[in-house]
Design a protein around this motif. Structure first.
Motif, PDB file in Angstrom:
ATOM      1  N   UNK A   3       0.830  -1.205   0.000  1.00 54.03           N
ATOM      2  CA  UNK A   3       0.000   0.000   0.000  1.00 54.03           C
ATOM      3  C   UNK A   3       0.864   1.254   0.000  1.00 54.03           C
ATOM      4  N   UNK A   4       2.159   1.105   0.200  1.00 54.22           N
ATOM      5  CA  UNK A   4       3.037   2.264   0.115  1.00 54.22           C
ATOM      6  C   UNK A   4       3.793   2.310  -1.213  1.00 54.22           C
ATOM      7  N   UNK A   5       3.614   1.275  -2.013  1.00 52.71           N
ATOM      8  CA  UNK A   5       4.231   1.290  -3.341  1.00 52.71           C
ATOM      9  C   UNK A   5       3.464   2.241  -4.239  1.00 52.71           C
ATOM     10  N   UNK A   6       4.174   2.853  -5.163  1.00 55.68           N
ATOM     11  CA  UNK A   6       3.454   3.722  -6.085  1.00 55.68           C
ATOM     12  C   UNK A   6       2.839   2.895  -7.204  1.00 55.68           C
ATOM     13  N   UNK A   7       1.786   3.459  -7.794  1.00 51.29           N
ATOM     14  CA  UNK A   7       1.038   2.757  -8.813  1.00 51.29           C
ATOM     15  C   UNK A   7       0.869   3.693 -10.001  1.00 51.29           C
TER      16      UNK A   7
END
Lengths: 620, 264
Positions: A3-7
């Motif tokens: 959920x902290x990875x960028x998308x």
């Protein structure tokens, strides 16, 4: 934690059959992103149809898509690289499904534009490139696909690269990369290709990882469109999504186009320990205010010093998807942020061929075409130019029950009308007039009023105004001419020639003329006054004493007269925004009188106006 | 804003658009993990309230745990609950494969329910990553008078300007979770501490990844007994979410046919 990875959302676009779905399928296979059994499932589907293995079946989920070997509707699928997560959007390339391509592409942060090395640049390659630009998708990488079909030829690749770069450059797009790939054979998908040692740039996945994730526009001026107003309990909550900027508790908000202000009392939230003190772009919030203003869905809140534009007319660059063509004079429902308004297409200024970028005049824009148009609303709108704020600078048009097109806004040549909106006598107590209009009428022998001349430069406004003044004066009327010469040097000496200053010039003339009319005079004004909004404002100032007189002559006639040599200068490009040449003239829709000076002499024209005055101003 | 904040904000925006633009709206509650997140997001959108009915069209073949869960949270979440029944399997199209035929009961149940309780908009908790035909869906998906999905000719939808104008007699399915993934649902469930049915957690090496009717839903091999373990499992799994749903695997177009007819 994921959920902290960028998308990043990336769309694959391009001409039909250039291998977009196949390239996506290959990308998933080579990055090991397919669930177990999926490849086996696809193999079975292909066997049933007696065809070789087809990666496109991963995305082409509909039976009709598989049977016809063509993508009909846009689809989304998730995958990840070591760097980040991706939503991959596959968009159809067939012209027939452009609405689905737009649906897919509009959601993207970046685009991969696929071109078949064998077929080269085709109609939809260019159209898609153009539409990406129109939708504000600035990050584009071009994949020249099916290199296996051209024996991995460097010269073939370079010819296509050169041709397409030239096209993109001419519409203001600089591609991040142009990559030769083969979706079927898997070249340059995740790493270098032995078959194309001459290519030294990034592979497809490296190019994807090179795109930037757009940041929310927290530093831009605040735009908070009102989505709804809730009263589920004792709170009156203004709900909406902050499209740009930041709201803090205690901020004074200006609501447009009603021009009312109030302070933010709270930012509401559910299931939190403490109510937030600020909220920023991208957040859907609810706020309460310190005053109960009459706020409705569609109003836009901003800070006072950086408000949106207020106007009832604007220019737009539109793409049309409707079955029925977009036509001049037709009324549509416009949706802009959360506002809805009835708008009319005032003019179609040019229809653009996305192939060679030539343009033609037309009174209609057919399905899948792109055009520049001028749009007018019956009510005042709050909006931004697209280049300043994408979210409040774009709109869709609804024809009947269907979303039939979209557009982006420019105010080129048109004034922000915010400062022109006259608030009449809200907290000023009117002094009761000691002398009524009937008394003046009796003394003068005629009513007061405004004869508002409008028309192109060279149509004869000033000449006819001055001659009319003489004629009416000699007949015993109290009459006076207002023109550029007597207002620009005094009353309006502080104004320049920007769209806002021109509009303000006309606003002041309208107000002065209205006062003089109330004083019992017949005022003749002689200004081009090309914009309907400006003339309507002057009409509102004078009320029923306003008489719009169209001094009418076509551009060719005016240009042949050219008394001040202005047309010549405008044609030479020495004068910018010259009405009739490089800026619009919005002819009156229902003038009280039209005087066609291409047919009539000055003498005859004056006689028409004079007869109108006799008829209209002397009745008791 | 992190990834979950962005997903949440978009869902809230969708809820508020539908609530403002459409007349009578209601939400389908399957009792599964997705529709619990959906109710949660509605409460976020409407600041603690769910200002429309929440509906369960009952196949009467759900797991007992699901009925218990339903009765408990109707009260706790203060829901305006409506219930509908599904017709017997004998009335379903016999040309459908067995599991799909069983699933079709839900479509018919929904049609009957909507005939008795007309709505202009129905919230449904489907996601694009679940199934390839769902990946083609619109956020606001118009349905004909029979509830059918005209997937060959869907209207355009862009810039968050949704289709909100419809001829009389039609309704729209609204999909507030369309842009979420299975992983997102679990991460959000954990962050927000949203209750879920115990069947999702592993017992004796098996757990349900997706909940449907008892007779056509199978558990998958798993040792994930907590939310954290489920999230960890999803990070590495190569098994698709609906692998335990029999109807998805009966025929290539079984799911497409169900959806065209109005299945979620």
């Amino acid at each position: 934690m994921s959920n902290h990875r960028e998308s990043l959302k990336t769309v694959f676009v391009g001409h039909v059959d250039h291998g977009k779905s196949t390239l996506v399928g290959r990308l998933f296979h080579d990055t090991d992103s397919l669930p177990d059994g999926r490849v086996e499932e696809i193999r079975k589907m292909c066997e049933r149809r007696g065809m070789p293995f087809e990666y496109a079946f991963l995305m082409d989920a509909l039976q009709a898509e598989r049977d016809q070997g063509i993508t009909i509707d846009t689809s989304q699928i998730w995958f990840k690289t070591a760097k980040r997560d991706y939503v991959i959007i596959d968009a159809p390339g067939h012209k027939e499904f452009l609405k689905n391509m737009i649906t897919g592409a509009a959601a993207a942060d970046a685009a991969i534009l696929v071109i078949d090395a064998n077929e080269g640049v085709q109609e939809q390659s260019r159209r898609h490139g153009y539409l990406l630009h129109l939708m504000g998708i600035g990050q584009v990488t071009v994949c020249v696909n099916k290199m296996d079909l051209v024996d991995y030829s460097q010269s073939r690749f370079e010819a296509i690269e050169q041709e397409f770069r030239a096209y993109l450059t001419s519409i203001g797009v600089a591609p991040n990369h142009v990559i030769p790939v083969s979706g079927r054979e898997g070249d340059l998908i995740t790493g270098p290709s032995k078959r194309m040692p001459w290519y030294l740039g990034p592979s497809l996945t490296e190019a994807l990882d090179g795109f930037r994730v757009p940041l929310p526009a927290t530093d831009q001026p605040l735009r908070f469109p009102v989505q709804d107003v809730y009263k589920f309990d004792e709170r009156r909550i203004i709900a909406g999504r902050i499209e740009s900027g930041t709201i803090r508790v205690g901020d004074t908000l200006l609501f447009s186009p009603i021009n009312k202000t109030a302070k933010v009392r709270t930012i509401e939230a559910w299931n939190v320990d403490q109510l937030p003190m600020k909220a920023s772009a991208g957040q859907s919030v609810g706020i309460t205010l310190d005053e109960q203003l009459f706020i409705e869905r569609g109003h836009i809140a901003s800070h006072e010093n950086q408000p949106p534009v207020e106007t009832d007319v604007f220019r737009a660059h539109v793409f049309w998807l409707g079955d029925d063509a977009l036509v001049t004079g037709k009324t549509y429902k416009m949706k802009l942020a959360n506002a809805e308004a009835r708008v009319t297409v005032q003019s179609i200024d040019r229809v653009i061929d996305t192939g060679d970028l030539s343009h033609v005049q037309s009174d209609r824009v057919e399905r899948n075409a792109v055009a520049e148009v001028t749009i007018r609303s019956r009510q005042m709108l709050a909006l931004d130019e697209f280049r300043n704020n994408q979210k409040t600078g774009r709109f869709v048009l609804v024809d009947g029950f269907d979303i039939a097109g979209g557009g982006i806004i420019s105010m080129e040549g048109y004034a922000d009308q915010r400062s022109l909106i006259t608030v009449r006598a809200t907290n000023v107590t009117k002094v009761e007039a000691a002398i009524g209009p009937e008394e003046r009428h009796k003394r003068n022998g005629h009513k007061g009023g405004v004869l508002w001349f409008t028309g192109l430069s060279g149509a004869g406004k000033s000449t006819i105004a001055v001659a009319t003044e003489r004629r009416l004066f000699d007949k015993g009327y109290q009459v006076f001419v207002l023109d550029g010469d007597n207002v620009r040097f005094g009353l309006n000496a502080d104004l320049g020639f920007s769209p806002e200053d021109r509009a303000e010039n006309i606003r002041r003339v309208g107000e002065v003329a209205a006062l003089m009319a109330k004083a019992g005079f017949i005022v003749v004004t002689a200004f081009i006054s090309p914009y309907r909004s400006d003339r309507d404002r002057a009409r509102a100032a004078a009320g029923e004493d306003f008489h719009e007189i169209h001094i009418d002559a076509d551009v060719a006639t005016c240009e042949s007269r050219d008394p001040k040599g202005l047309y010549k200068k405008a044609r030479a490009g020495e004068i910018k925004d010259f009405t009739g040449i490089s800026a619009p003239y919005e002819a009156p829709e229902a003038a009280e009188l039209t005087v066609d000076t291409s047919d009539l002499s000055v003498e005859e024209s004056v006689a028409r106006v004079s007869a109108y005055v006799d008829r209209t101003f002397t009745q008791t | 804003m992190d990834h979950l904040d962005r997903l949440e904000s978009q869902s809230v925006y969708i809820f508020r658009e539908a609530f403002n633009r459409l007349g009578r709206v209601g939400m389908l509650w399957s009792l599964g993990k997705d529709s619990n997140v959906m109710i949660w997001l509605a409460r976020k959108a409407f600041l603690g309230h769910v200002p429309f009915p929440v509906m369960h069209v009952d196949t009467e073949k759900k797991f007992p745990e699901m009925y218990e869960f339903r009765d408990r949270y109707i009260k706790e979440w203060n829901l305006n609950f409506l219930s509908g029944k599904c017709p017997p399997i004998e009335e379903m199209d016999p040309s459908l494969p067995p599991a799909a035929r069983s699933a079709a009961r839900k479509t018919e149940g929904l049609k009957n329910f909507l005939a008795a309780n007309p709505f202009d908009g129905i919230f449904a908790g489907i996601r694009r990553d679940e199934q390839a035909t769902r990946a083609k869906e619109r956020v606001f998906s118009p349905r004909g008078a029979t509830g059918a999905w005209n997937f060959r000719d869907q209207p355009p939808e862009f810039w968050d300007q949704f289709n909100t104008d419809f001829p009389p007699g039609t309704h729209v399915r609204i999909h507030p979770l369309l842009h979420w993934t299975e992983m997102d649902i679990w991460l959000y469930t954990k962050r927000e501490k949203i209750p879920v049915i115990d069947l999702y957690f592993a017992k004796n090496g098996k757990r349900y990844r997706s909940l449907g009717d008892k007779d056509i839903t199978n558990p998958v091999d798993s040792n994930a007994e907590t939310l954290d373990e489920i999230i960890e499992e999803l990070r590495t799994t190569r098994v698709s979410e609906r692998s335990g749903r029999a109807m998805d695997h009966e025929a290539e177009d079984a799911f497409e046919r169900l959806r065209a007819d109005g299945y979620m």
